[in-house]
Enzyme design. Structure first.
Site, PDB file in Angstrom:
ATOM      1  N   LYS A   1       0.879  -1.183   0.000  1.00 23.17           N
ATOM      2  CA  LYS A   1       0.000   0.000   0.000  1.00 23.17           C
ATOM      3  C   LYS A   1       0.908   1.223   0.000  1.00 23.17           C
ATOM      4  O   LYS A   1       1.342   1.699   1.055  1.00 23.17           O
ATOM      5  CB  LYS A   1      -0.899  -0.064   1.247  1.00 23.17           C
ATOM      6  CG  LYS A   1      -2.073   0.896   1.219  1.00 23.17           C
ATOM      7  CD  LYS A   1      -3.093   0.531   2.283  1.00 23.17           C
ATOM      8  CE  LYS A   1      -4.058   1.664   2.558  1.00 23.17           C
ATOM      9  NZ  LYS A   1      -4.901   2.055   1.440  1.00 23.17           N
TER      10      LYS A   1
HETATM   11  N1  PMP Z   1      -8.037  -1.655  -2.531  1.00 28.40           N
HETATM   12  C1  PMP Z   1      -7.420  -0.455  -2.442  1.00 28.40           C
HETATM   13  C2  PMP Z   1      -6.754   0.082  -3.638  1.00 28.40           C
HETATM   14  C3  PMP Z   1      -7.446   0.261  -1.233  1.00 28.40           C
HETATM   15  O1  PMP Z   1      -6.847   1.454  -1.143  1.00 28.40           O
HETATM   16  C4  PMP Z   1      -8.118  -0.286  -0.117  1.00 28.40           C
HETATM   17  C5  PMP Z   1      -8.164   0.502   1.176  1.00 28.40           C
HETATM   18  N2  PMP Z   1      -7.056   0.237   1.974  1.00 28.40           N
HETATM   19  C6  PMP Z   1      -8.736  -1.524  -0.251  1.00 28.40           C
HETATM   20  C7  PMP Z   1      -8.667  -2.181  -1.466  1.00 28.40           C
HETATM   21  C8  PMP Z   1      -9.410  -2.175   0.918  1.00 28.40           C
HETATM   22  O2  PMP Z   1      -8.475  -2.585   1.871  1.00 28.40           O
HETATM   23  P1  PMP Z   1      -8.824  -2.668   3.412  1.00 28.40           P
HETATM   24  O3  PMP Z   1     -10.048  -3.506   3.516  1.00 28.40           O
HETATM   25  O4  PMP Z   1      -7.644  -3.298   4.025  1.00 28.40           O
HETATM   26  O5  PMP Z   1      -9.059  -1.276   3.894  1.00 28.40           O
END
Ligand code: PMP
Length: 299
Positions: free
Chosen positions: A152
C-alpha cells in the site's frame, strides 16, 4: 473530516496544527511512502480498533518493498495508536499511520533521506453513500509487473485519483477498475465482491490490494456457510450478478446498485449482502464474541 487535537509524529505527541514537514520531503515529490487506513469503533466496552495487528503487519510489509526500515517497532506503533485515541478522547475514528521518505535527499533513489513516521486520527463517518452507482473506469489498475500489488504505497494512488475523477465527471458515485487483462480488479480504494445464485465471488489476488476487510468478509461468509470463490471475474459476469458490494476500511461494506447502465438485482442492497453487512457491524462493535481477537480495546 472531524479533526482531533493531537497527532503522533516521529515518536512525539504534538498538536494538530504543529504537525508539519519540509517541502523537500521525498514522498511529496515521488510518492515514496506507505500508509494504512484503520478504523476504531465504539463498543460497549469502550473504543476498539479493528484488526490492528493485520494493518500494522501490512504497513511494515509495504515498507519493506520500499527498502524502508521503520524506525519504530510494530509494538511501539500499536501502542502509539492506542495512546493517541485515549489522548484525543475519541470514541470512533479513522486512523492513518504513514511512513515516508522525508527530507535530506532528492533524486529517485530515496535511500539516505530521513524516514518520517506519523499517526493521525480523525472522525470520519460514511466514506461512500449507503448504496452506490458505479462506472467501469476507463483507467485500468496498475499492472502487477509495474508495481508490487500487495503493498500500500502512496504513489499508487494517482491511479485511484484518476479513476475517481472519471467516475465523478461521468456522474457516478465510484468506479471499478479492470486489470490489464480486462478482468474485474477493484475500486479505487475498495475491494469488490459479487454474488450469483447464492455464491460469493471476489477477484483473486494479483492486481488488487489484499484488503483486510476483504479477508474479514471471506472469513465471515465461510463461517456463515456461504460459499466464497476467489477467481477471475469478467465484465459480463460482473454485470449479470445478483448482488455486488465494495469492502474497505473507509467504505466498510457498501452495496453496489448500478454498474454503468445496468441495475444490480432490484436496485437496492441484496439479501446476502445484508446478512454479511449486518454480521460485519456486529463484529466491529464487539457484539460477536467469536471474533473478539479481531478487536484491540483502547481501555
Ligand atoms: N483496494 C485499495 C486500492 C485500497 O486502497 C483499499 C483501502 N485500503 C482496499 C482495497 C481495501 O483494503 P482494506 O479492507 O484493508 O481497507
Amino acid at each position: 473530516m472531524i479533526k482531533t487535537k493531537y497527532i503522533w509524529l516521529n515518536g512525539k505527541f504534538i498538536r494538530w496544527e504543529e504537525a508539519k514537514i519540509h517541502i523537500l520531503s521525498h514522498a511529496l515529490h515521488y510518492g515514496s511512502g506507505v500508509f494504512e487506513g484503520i478504523r476504531c469503533y465504539k463498543t460497549r466496552n469502550g473504543p476498539a480498533v479493528f484488526r490492528l495487528k493485520e494493518h500494522i503487519e501490512r504497513l511494515f510489509n509495504s515498507a519493506k518493498f520500499l527498502r524502508m526500515k521503520i524506525p519504530f517497532k510494530k509494538e511501539e506503533i500499536k501502542k502509539a495508536i492506542i495512546r493517541l485515541i485515549k489522548l484525543n478522547r475519541i470514541e470512533e475514528c479513522y486512523i492513518r499511520p504513514i511512513v515516508f521518505y522525508g527530507y535530506g535527499k532528492m533524486g529517485l533513489n530515496p535511500k539516505g533521506a530521513n524516514i518520517d513516521c506519523g499517526i493521525i486520527l480523525w472522525g470520519w463517518g460514511k466514506y461512500l453513500k449507503d448504496e452506490v452507482k458505479v462506472k467501469i473506469s476507463k483507467f485500468i489498475r496498475l499492472h502487477p509487473k509495474s508495481v508490487i500489488s500487495t503493498a500500500k504505497i502512496c504513489g499508487y494512488y494517482i491511479n485511484s485519483i484518476f479513476a475517481t475523477f472519471d467516475a465523478e465527471e461521468s456522474k457516478f458515485d465510484e468506479s471499478i477498475l479492470l486489470d490489464y487483462r480486462g478482468f474485474v480488479a477493484e475500486g479505487p480504494g475498495e475491494n469488490i465482491f459479487i454474488i450469483k445464485k447464492g455464491i460469493v465471488y471476489t477477484p483473486k489476488l494479483g492486481s488488487v490490494l489484499p484488503g483486510i476487510t476483504r479477508d474479514s468478509i471471506i472469513k465471515i461468509a465461510k463461517d456463515l456457510k456461504i460459499k466464497v470463490i476467489e477467481k477471475d471475474i469478467s465484465v459480463r459476469e460482473l454485470k449479470n450478478c445478483d448482488e455486488a458490494f465494495f469492502t474497505g476500511t473507509a467504505a466498510e461494506i457498501t452495496p453496489i446498485v448500478k454498474i454503468d447502465e445496468k441495475i444490480v438485482g432490484n436496485g437496492h442492497i441484496g439479501e446476502i449482502t445484508k446478512i454479511l453487512k449486518n454480521k460485519f457491524y456486529q463484529i466491529v462493535r464487539g457484539e460477536d464474541k467469536k471474533y473478539k481477537n479481531w478487536l484491540t480495546y483502547v481501555n
